[in-house]
Enzyme design. Structure first.
Site, mmCIF file in Angstrom:
data_model
loop_
_atom_site.group_PDB
_atom_site.id
_atom_site.type_symbol
_atom_site.label_atom_id
_atom_site.label_comp_id
_atom_site.label_asym_id
_atom_site.label_seq_id
_atom_site.Cartn_x
_atom_site.Cartn_y
_atom_site.Cartn_z
ATOM 1 C CB THR A 118 -0.950 0.010 1.222
ATOM 2 O OG1 THR A 118 -1.942 1.024 1.034
ATOM 3 C CG2 THR A 118 -0.195 0.275 2.513
ATOM 4 C CB THR A 119 0.137 4.790 -0.743
ATOM 5 O OG1 THR A 119 -0.335 4.689 -2.096
ATOM 6 C CG2 THR A 119 0.835 6.128 -0.560
ATOM 7 C CG HIS A 155 18.080 32.529 40.625
ATOM 8 N ND1 HIS A 155 16.815 32.183 40.202
ATOM 9 C CD2 HIS A 155 18.438 31.611 41.571
ATOM 10 C CE1 HIS A 155 16.411 31.108 40.885
ATOM 11 N NE2 HIS A 155 17.375 30.738 41.704
ATOM 12 C CB SER A 199 25.173 46.584 13.731
ATOM 13 O OG SER A 199 24.203 47.609 13.631
ATOM 14 C CE LYS A 234 25.760 45.087 19.106
ATOM 15 N NZ LYS A 234 24.323 45.088 18.778
ATOM 16 N NE ARG A 235 34.170 38.998 17.515
ATOM 17 C CZ ARG A 235 35.401 38.738 17.954
ATOM 18 N NH1 ARG A 235 36.145 39.732 18.411
ATOM 19 N NH2 ARG A 235 35.878 37.507 17.951
ATOM 20 C CG ASN A 236 25.079 41.674 16.937
ATOM 21 O OD1 ASN A 236 25.201 42.256 18.001
ATOM 22 N ND2 ASN A 236 24.601 42.255 15.846
#
Length: 452
Positions: A107-108, A155, A280, A286-288
């Site tokens: 069957t399929t 935390h 950016s 920026k060096r994300n």
């Protein structure tokens, strides 16, 4: 330009998948795999004496996925609702008279499920290799920094000193366990599917040939022969996608930690520098942490894939009325997401910029309060736990309020000085003396080799 989702977009697809994994789940590979299953089924049936060997040989020789009309397949699949009948129709035409024996008794869903499992088998092999590469890099990183003292945080606040190698070893320990789970899944869930219309193989008669065919097909394809048809028992594929999601979550945890440690206020890590990477359009500085962000995004998307598979697992009677179709979308996307996440993580870990001086500097941000527990525990034999906790708690509060160092406050606390003495108080202010068994546990993980 083409593509409308992140998985097929020319812009985004290499951020949410890898070329190698896309090839496993491409249309071309899927059709080739379906043809492979049909040919293997014919061979198994010939060995069981159900169809002539000459017909099976002709099917093996003449079935050529490269000669299929893919545009016709697209049109017919949309019309029929499944791709197998359109594929079998064209294959039968390729095989002439022998084409009448193609897809015998199947069957399929038998063919589609088995083809999907074969794709999963190849995909899981690639995931296992990618996981091993990442584990090797993590093992090296943990070894390098087994004695690098850094702030342990709970935390998001300073808690106690740990080592960076210990933190990495915790990441690694989860992936080691995933490697064991992956080996189990590959053994347990990669099952052949062959059951006919409702799974009973009634179309092949009451003799032993039917079950022999299924066993022969499993051997032919290198899959497990199940005890019973699993058309509507989808636990195997559900577990595969669950494991992909679980691995993705553990890799996402690495991405989350790295991204936080890359923040300006922490400054303890930086992703590998490549010109323009993480840049950016407006802020030249920026060096994300792009790789870490993609690892986190993949983890969140994989969670939804696992959830969808759980929904799809609730199938009615002997053939589902829709849940099965969910798998067609979910399974390839889950493999793509994890393949990308592992690749991003391996690249990041292999070339991670670790600022050990900043880690040491950050230990002093709380004015020595990161060693408060060490002082409290040293006081316990003389003062008892509750009194020791109260005295150190009050000293910490005074230090925080006045902006002084905890050691200075302790040296002004008579009960502490009498119990410990000035030299002992100053000794306890060294973070490297209060690491517990961090290094021993890290060493244990480093030298462990998960079976896979």
């Amino acid at each position: 330009m083409s593509g409308s989702t992140v998985f097929d977009s020319l812009l985004f697809r290499d951020m949410f998948g890898t070329p190698e994994m896309r090839a496993v789940f491409s249309d071309e590979t899927y059709v080739e795999t379906v043809v492979r299953v049909e040919v293997a089924l014919a061979q198994a049936q010939a060995r069981a004496g159900v169809i002539p060997q000459a017909a099976a040989d002709a099917i093996a020789t003449l079935c050529d996925p490269a000669q299929l009309d893919h545009e016709q397949l697209r049109h017919d699949t949309a019309h029929v609702g499944y791709p197998i009948l359109p594929i079998v129709t064209q294959l039968a035409a390729q095989c002439g008279d022998s084409g009448g024996y193609l897809h015998w008794g199947a069957t399929t869903q038998d063919i589609m499920d088995t083809a999907t499992v074969l794709q999963c088998a190849q995909g899981l092999g690639m995931i296992a290799a990618g996981l091993d590469r990442l584990r090797d890099e993590l093992r090296q990183l943990a070894s390098t920094h087994i004695n690098t003292v850094t702030a342990g945080r709970t935390h998001l606040q300073h808690a106690l000193p740990v080592t960076f190698g210990y933190r990495v070893a915790v990441w690694l320990s989860a992936l080691d366990r995933h490697a064991e789970r992956l080996a189990d899944v590959r053994r347990r869930d990669l099952m052949v599917q062959f059951g006919g219309a409702v799974g009973t193989l009634a179309s092949l008669g009451p003799g032993p040939e039917a079950l022999r065919i299924r066993a022969e097909l499993a051997v032919e394809l290198g899959l497990r022969d199940p005890d019973i048809t699993w058309h509507v028992a989808r636990d195997g594929l559900t577990e595969i996608v669950w494991l992909l999601a679980a691995i993705g979550a553990s890799v996402g945890k690495i991405g989350m930690d790295v991204a936080l440690m890359c923040s300006t206020e922490f400054g303890e890590l930086a992703e590998p520098y490549v010109t323009g990477r993480g840049a950016s359009s407006t802020m030249p500085q920026k060096r994300n942490p792009i790789s870490s962000e993609l690892m986190v995004a993949a983890a969140k998307l994989l969670r939804d894939k696992s959830s969808a598979m759980l929904d799809a697992a609730m199938q009615d009677f002997e053939r589902a009325t829709g849940p099965w179709h969910i798998e067609w979308a979910v399974i390839p996307e889950a493999f793509l997401l994890l393949s990308s996440s592992l690749a991003q993580a391996t690249h990041t870990v292999a070339h991670l910029d670790v600022d050990t001086a900043r880690m040491r500097e950050n230990l002093g941000l709380s004015g020595g309060q990161i060693l408060a527990e060490a002082v409290m525990m040293a006081l316990v034999p003389d003062l008892g736990r509750q009194r020791a906790h109260h005295i150190v708690y009050e000293a910490c509060a005074r230090a925080a309020e006045s902006g002084t160092d905890l050691v200075d406050e302790l040296l002004r606390t008579p009960d502490v000085v009498v119990s410990l003495g000035e030299d002992r108080i100053r000794q306890l202010s060294d973070p490297s003396v209060y690491l517990g068994h961090a290094q021993a546990m890290t060493q244990s993980v480093i030298h462990r080799r998960a079976s896979n």
